[in-house]
Structure formats: structure tokens, C-alpha cells
Design an enzyme around this catalytic site. Structure first.
Site, PDB file in Angstrom:
ATOM      1  N   LYS A 262      12.966  50.783  79.510  1.00 11.11           N
ATOM      2  CA  LYS A 262      14.049  51.783  79.500  1.00 11.11           C
ATOM      3  C   LYS A 262      15.093  51.476  80.588  1.00 11.11           C
ATOM      4  O   LYS A 262      16.299  51.532  80.325  1.00 11.11           O
ATOM      5  CB  LYS A 262      13.420  53.154  79.732  1.00 11.11           C
ATOM      6  CG  LYS A 262      14.358  54.266  80.110  1.00 11.11           C
ATOM      7  CD  LYS A 262      13.629  55.591  80.178  1.00 11.11           C
ATOM      8  CE  LYS A 262      12.991  55.878  81.516  1.00 11.11           C
ATOM      9  NZ  LYS A 262      13.870  56.442  82.524  1.00 11.11           N
TER      10      LYS A 262
ATOM     11  N   CYS B 125       9.024  52.727  81.781  1.00 12.03           N
ATOM     12  CA  CYS B 125      10.032  52.533  82.835  1.00 12.03           C
ATOM     13  C   CYS B 125      10.819  51.222  82.716  1.00 12.03           C
ATOM     14  O   CYS B 125      12.034  51.248  82.520  1.00 12.03           O
ATOM     15  CB  CYS B 125       9.359  52.616  84.190  1.00 12.03           C
ATOM     16  SG  CYS B 125       8.468  54.157  84.392  1.00 12.03           S
TER      17      CYS B 125
ATOM     18  N   PHE C 294       3.709  40.618  90.934  1.00  8.14           N
ATOM     19  CA  PHE C 294       4.505  40.547  89.704  1.00  8.14           C
ATOM     20  C   PHE C 294       4.791  39.120  89.265  1.00  8.14           C
ATOM     21  O   PHE C 294       5.873  38.801  88.790  1.00  8.14           O
ATOM     22  CB  PHE C 294       5.788  41.387  89.848  1.00  8.14           C
ATOM     23  CG  PHE C 294       5.489  42.849  89.640  1.00  8.14           C
ATOM     24  CD1 PHE C 294       4.753  43.551  90.575  1.00  8.14           C
ATOM     25  CD2 PHE C 294       5.885  43.504  88.478  1.00  8.14           C
ATOM     26  CE1 PHE C 294       4.403  44.875  90.376  1.00  8.14           C
ATOM     27  CE2 PHE C 294       5.546  44.831  88.267  1.00  8.14           C
ATOM     28  CZ  PHE C 294       4.800  45.508  89.227  1.00  8.14           C
TER      29      PHE C 294
ATOM     30  N   GLU D 250      12.078  57.845  92.643  1.00 11.07           N
ATOM     31  CA  GLU D 250      10.624  57.754  92.748  1.00 11.07           C
ATOM     32  C   GLU D 250      10.168  56.349  92.395  1.00 11.07           C
ATOM     33  O   GLU D 250      10.686  55.760  91.471  1.00 11.07           O
ATOM     34  CB  GLU D 250      10.014  58.779  91.793  1.00 11.07           C
ATOM     35  CG  GLU D 250       8.628  59.181  92.142  1.00 11.07           C
ATOM     36  CD  GLU D 250       8.429  59.370  93.624  1.00 11.07           C
ATOM     37  OE1 GLU D 250       8.770  60.447  94.120  1.00 11.07           O
ATOM     38  OE2 GLU D 250       7.946  58.445  94.303  1.00 11.07           O
ATOM     39  N   PHE D 251       9.190  55.845  93.145  1.00 12.14           N
ATOM     40  CA  PHE D 251       8.710  54.484  92.883  1.00 12.14           C
ATOM     41  C   PHE D 251       7.228  54.462  92.521  1.00 12.14           C
ATOM     42  O   PHE D 251       6.553  53.448  92.682  1.00 12.14           O
ATOM     43  CB  PHE D 251       8.990  53.591  94.107  1.00 12.14           C
ATOM     44  CG  PHE D 251      10.437  53.587  94.510  1.00 12.14           C
ATOM     45  CD1 PHE D 251      11.372  52.848  93.790  1.00 12.14           C
ATOM     46  CD2 PHE D 251      10.889  54.358  95.567  1.00 12.14           C
ATOM     47  CE1 PHE D 251      12.715  52.857  94.130  1.00 12.14           C
ATOM     48  CE2 PHE D 251      12.232  54.384  95.921  1.00 12.14           C
ATOM     49  CZ  PHE D 251      13.149  53.625  95.205  1.00 12.14           C
TER      50      PHE D 251
ATOM     51  N   LYS E 116      16.938  52.456  92.691  1.00  9.98           N
ATOM     52  CA  LYS E 116      15.881  52.612  91.678  1.00  9.98           C
ATOM     53  C   LYS E 116      16.040  51.582  90.553  1.00  9.98           C
ATOM     54  O   LYS E 116      15.095  50.887  90.175  1.00  9.98           O
ATOM     55  CB  LYS E 116      15.937  54.045  91.124  1.00  9.98           C
ATOM     56  CG  LYS E 116      15.065  54.293  89.931  1.00  9.98           C
ATOM     57  CD  LYS E 116      13.597  54.286  90.298  1.00  9.98           C
ATOM     58  CE  LYS E 116      12.741  54.378  89.055  1.00  9.98           C
ATOM     59  NZ  LYS E 116      11.345  54.454  89.356  1.00  9.98           N
TER      60      LYS E 116
ATOM     61  N   LYS F  91      -0.769  48.993  80.221  1.00  9.11           N
ATOM     62  CA  LYS F  91      -1.466  48.348  81.339  1.00  9.11           C
ATOM     63  C   LYS F  91      -2.794  49.079  81.513  1.00  9.11           C
ATOM     64  O   LYS F  91      -2.977  50.167  80.926  1.00  9.11           O
ATOM     65  CB  LYS F  91      -0.624  48.396  82.620  1.00  9.11           C
ATOM     66  CG  LYS F  91      -0.383  49.805  83.142  1.00  9.11           C
ATOM     67  CD  LYS F  91       0.339  49.758  84.476  1.00  9.11           C
ATOM     68  CE  LYS F  91       0.452  51.133  85.086  1.00  9.11           C
ATOM     69  NZ  LYS F  91       1.096  51.156  86.377  1.00  9.11           N
TER      70      LYS F  91
ATOM     71  N   ASN G 223      13.498  48.237  89.753  1.00  6.57           N
ATOM     72  CA  ASN G 223      12.796  48.004  88.488  1.00  6.57           C
ATOM     73  C   ASN G 223      13.318  46.757  87.776  1.00  6.57           C
ATOM     74  O   ASN G 223      12.546  45.985  87.203  1.00  6.57           O
ATOM     75  CB  ASN G 223      12.916  49.234  87.576  1.00  6.57           C
ATOM     76  CG  ASN G 223      11.828  50.261  87.884  1.00  6.57           C
ATOM     77  OD1 ASN G 223      11.022  50.071  88.783  1.00  6.57           O
ATOM     78  ND2 ASN G 223      11.806  51.358  87.139  1.00  6.57           N
TER      79      ASN G 223
END
Ligand code: UGA
Length: 435
Positions: free
Chosen positions: A261, A258, A247, A149-150, A202, A318, A206
Site C-alpha cells: 500500500k 503496509c 531485510f 507508527e513503525f 513513514k 509472514k 517503508n
């Protein structure tokens, strides 16, 4: 299709609601009694923009229901989606205990063939291991698919309908096709591959995004030393299509449930496999340093921290979320208090979550003006839109000398604030900082 989603965190709940909205029959499984009772009585246990409406409509149309009985839910399932938490252990390893527990229960209760879809973020290699340890041993055939999942917290519902890609990792093309049917109403590139590669997509995604953030933070730090301005540099760098504009916002760095981790998790997997992922180690280190840098800036501009009154604007990791997990503000406030500062902090949504994580001496309020009263310095830790548009003239009137602003998100207007008589200090922003 009849779908069971296990784990009603923000990924599981959004998936359950959106799949129900697409017309599937969905059961959400949640073992935490408080969360379950909220879901059953029409209250969302977390804040996600736009989710309330989807949840209400799908519950009303009886496409979505909730239970804590996984075994019973399995009886009717075509697809079981696992979306339980995979938090970090203190050594950086990923805690897969919830995934193991759910997988064990699924195998024990399985009495007809179905597909298990892994939505939880699990380290590369986990799927193969789960098949060997659990799913291959069930009494009936269970197919396994990795479907990372994004979604971003806060805008997860929008992200669900507008993904950059849908990734399905599976060893069998027909099973992959069936899982892709879940997304038939979503326009996006659909990519299939083997299970371990999907798991790696995934982590790599990240880790790469985290790398972009730490990279631009290092450039910002260097900007300060050579006299350049990151606010000019970053957008121009991002205009290169190969780099992209996203980013590249310098400041306090990443937090949340996320990136911290997953970067630590991938580093652990690398070490475990005998590989030293030096770039990733540096990304993690730079991110931690940005928080200390904020404290250093405050220390320097206030001529010490003992007895200094500091207002922190923003506690969530955020804007648009009440999530304070790994939030820079929490670390920084603890540090400031340890160093003898008097801290007050404001956040529109995260006060309740933050209260248990901060020393009781920290005054908390949803009202920024209240915490700014008598402050000698303000640290902007989360770029909530309502903080950006504060009446900074009024703020000046509430504060005391030396009127310091440390802009941890480079989100404020340095010129305007300097004109108002503040000492403005961003991260790599000219010409206000003279470190
Ligand atoms: C992140 C990813 O963006 C999602 O694609 C992914 O699905 C999710 O993790 C996950 O693995 O579940 P999220 O943690 O919700 O989503 O937050 P982001 O919006 O990506 O921001 C992460 C952190 O990076 C925030 O603390 C933010 O302030 C910081 N950030 C972001 C910067 O410091 N600079 C930037 O330029 C961008």
C-alpha cells in the site's frame, strides 16, 4: 492524560492498550459492531503477541474502555489519536475517506481545546490539508500532530516499547512536548520536525525497506544465472554496517497491509507532484515478479501445471500473524489453480481468513502433513517455524514423484532435503537450482 484512540486495528488497539498500561485514561473508539462487541466482552479481535495480557489488565483496572460514540468520547479528551485504515484504491491512491470522516466529526463535536495526533499512515501533505479543511475551522483551538507508527504486525507490543525512534511532526514546540509526554516511559531517540516531513519519514522508511527486499531479490535472481549463492552473498553484504543485516532475505517478496500500500501510495504522490519515482516503480515491479517466478519454477520442475498436485505451506504474509492481505501465497495459489494445478494449503492461523479469498477447490488445513499427502511439489510460502522443523523424511513418504520443494523463503536446508531425495529449489540458492 485522557486519550481517545479512534480505530481499533492493530496500530490503534496496541496504542490504546499500551497507553492505558502507562496509566493514561484511554477510550478506544470502534465503529464496526462485531469488533466493538468482541472488545467489550473480553475478546481481542486480532492476534498480537503479548496484547491479550495488556488488554485484560488495563480493562480490569478501568484504564481502558471501548465505545462507538466518537462525539461522546471527545467530551473528555486531552488527546485524540486517529488510527483508522488508509487502504489502497485500485489506482494506487490512498483512500483517506475514513480519515476525513473522523476529522469532520471531531471538528463538529469539539467543545474544548485538544490535540489531534495522526497515527494512520497518510501521504505527505495530508496534515496540512486536514488543518486547512477541518481543524482550523473548529469552534475551539485544535492542535495537530503527525506521529507516524513503525510497529510490525505480530510483534507490535514489543515494538511499542522498543522503537528505534519516536517521530513527532508539529508546528508548535509546546504541543510536540505534550505529545512526547505520552512516551515518557519509553527509551528511544525522540525526533521533532514539521508535519509534512514526519509524514514523509513513514513513507520513506517503508519504501526503503521494500527497496532492500526487492534489491536482494534481484541479486538472488542474478545469483541463479551466474552460479552464486544468495545465502552466502546476503549475510556478507549485510555485514557492512552501512548496509546492515536486516531485510536482506530473498524469496517471494513482501506482502501485508503496509509495504504494498505504501509503495504504491508514494508512487502515486510522486506522479501527482509531477515526479517519476523510477526506483520505487522498479521495487513494486520486482516484488510482483517474484510471485510469478515461483509459479515458473514449479512449472519447470513439474514439467507443466495441469493436474499437478501442489501443497502450499503458509498463507499469511509472514509468520506469527493471521493476516493474508497482499500475501504472496494467495496470488500464487490463484495463479496455480487458473493454470490447472490441484492445490492444497496449510497455515497455523490464516485458514479462516484465506478461505473467502481462494477458489473453493483449494483444500485448506492447519495440518501441513494433511496437505502434503499425495503432493508432487511443495511451495514454502511463509516461513512459520513449525514448517521449517517438519519431519521431512515423513513428508517424503507422503508425497509423490518428483518430490519438488520450492522454498519461497530460502528458509529450509537444501543439503538435508537433497540428501532425502527431494529436488530442492530456492531463490538464488546453490547448487540445487538448474534454471
Ligand atoms: C512493516 C514495517 O516493518 C513496520 O515498521 C511498519 O510500521 C509497518 O509495515 C506499517 O507500515 O504499518 P509489517 O507489514 O508488519 O511491518 O511487516 P514486516 O515484518 O516489515 O514484513 C513485511 C513483508 O516483507 C513480509 O511479507 C515479509 O515476509 C517480507 N520480507 C521481510 C521479505 O521478503 N524479506 C525480508 O528480508 C524481510
Amino acid at each position: 492524560m485522557k486519550i481517545v484512540v479512534v480505530g481499533m486495528g492493530y496500530v490503534g488497539l496496541v496504542a490504546a492498550c499500551c497507553l492505558a498500561r502507562s496509566g493514561h485514561q484511554v477510550i478506544g473508539v470502534e465503529s464496526a459492531p462485531e469488533k466493538l462487541s468482541k472488545l467489550r466482552s473480553g475478546i481481542l479481535p486480532l492476534y498480537e503477541e503479548g496484547l491479550e495480557e495488556v488488554y485484560r489488565k488495563t480493562v480490569e483496572s478501568q484504564h481502558l474502555s471501548f465505545t462507538d460514540d466518537l462525539r461522546e468520547a471527545i467530551e473528555v479528551a486531552d488527546i485524540i489519536m486517529i488510527a483508522v485504515g488508509t487502504p489502497s484504491l485500485p489506482d494506487g491512491r490512498v483512500d483517506l475517506s475514513q480519515v476525513y470522516e473522523v476529522s469532520g466529526t471531531i471538528c463538529e463535536a469539539a467543545d474544548h481545546p485538544f490535540i489531534v495526533v495522526m497515527k494512520s499512515t497518510v501521504p505527505p501533505g495530508t496534515g496540512k490539508y486536514l488543518i486547512e479543511r477541518f481543524f482550523s475551522k473548529a469552534r475551539v483551538p485544535i492542535s495537530y500532530v503527525s506521529n507516524p507508527e513503525f510497529l510490525r504486525e505480530g510483534i507490535a507490543v514489543w515494538d511499542w516499547y522498543h522503537p528505534d525512534r519516536i517521530v513527532v511532526g508539529c508546528d508548535d514546540a509546546r504541543t510536540a512536548e505534550k505529545v512526547l509526554e505520552l512516551y515518557s516511559d519509553i527509551e528511544a531517540p525522540k525526533v521533532t520536525m514539521d508535519i509534512t516531513s514526519a509524514e514523509m519519514v513513514k513513507y520513506a522508511s517503508n519504501a526503503f525497506l521494500a527497496t532492500k527486499i526487492s534489491f536482494i531479490n534481484e541479486i538472488a535472481n542474478l545469483c541463479e544465472l551466474v552460479g552464486a549463492d544468495i545465502k552466502a552473498v546476503a549475510p556478507a553484504v549485510g555485514m557492512d554496517k552501512r548496509i546492515g543485516p536486516h531485510f536482506l532475505q530473498a524469496g517471494l517478496g513482501y506482502g501485508g497491509s503496509c509495504f504494498p500500500k505504501d509503495t504504491k501510495g508514494l508512487d502515486f504522490v510522486s506522479t501527482f507532484n509531477g515526479y517519476s519515482f523510477n526506483l520505487l516503480k522498479a521495487v513494486i515491479e520486482v516484488n510482483a515478479k517474484q510471485r510469478i517466478l515461483a509459479v515458473r519454477k514449479l512449472h519447470k520442475l513439474l514439467g507443466g501445471l495441469v493436474g499437478r498436485r501442489i501443497a502450499v505451506l503458509g498463507l499469511a504474509f509472514k509468520p506469527n500473524t493471521d493476516d493474508i492481505r497482499e500475501a504472496p501465497a494467495i496470488d500464487i495459489i490463484r495463479y496455480l489453480v487458473d493454470e490447472g494445478a490441484e492445490v492444497a494449503a496449510a497455515d497455523p492461523l490464516a485458514i479462516r481468513n484465506a478461505a473467502s479469498q481462494l477458489p473453493p477447490c483449494v483444500k485448506l488445513s492447519p495440518d501441513p502433513y494433511e496437505v502434503l499427502h499425495g503432493a508432487q511439489a511443495v511451495l514454502l510460502a511463509t516461513e512459520w517455524p513449525q514448517f521449517i522443523v517438519l519431519d521431512w523424511g515423513k513428508v517424503k513418504g507422503l508425497m509423490r514423484e518428483p518430490f519438488v520443494i520450492v522454498d519461497g523463503r530460502n528458509a529450509l536446508d537444501p543439503e538435508k532435503l537433497t540428501e532425502l531425495g527431494f529436488i530442492y529449489c530456492g531463490f538464488g540458492v546453490l547448487p540445487k537450482f538448474r534454471g
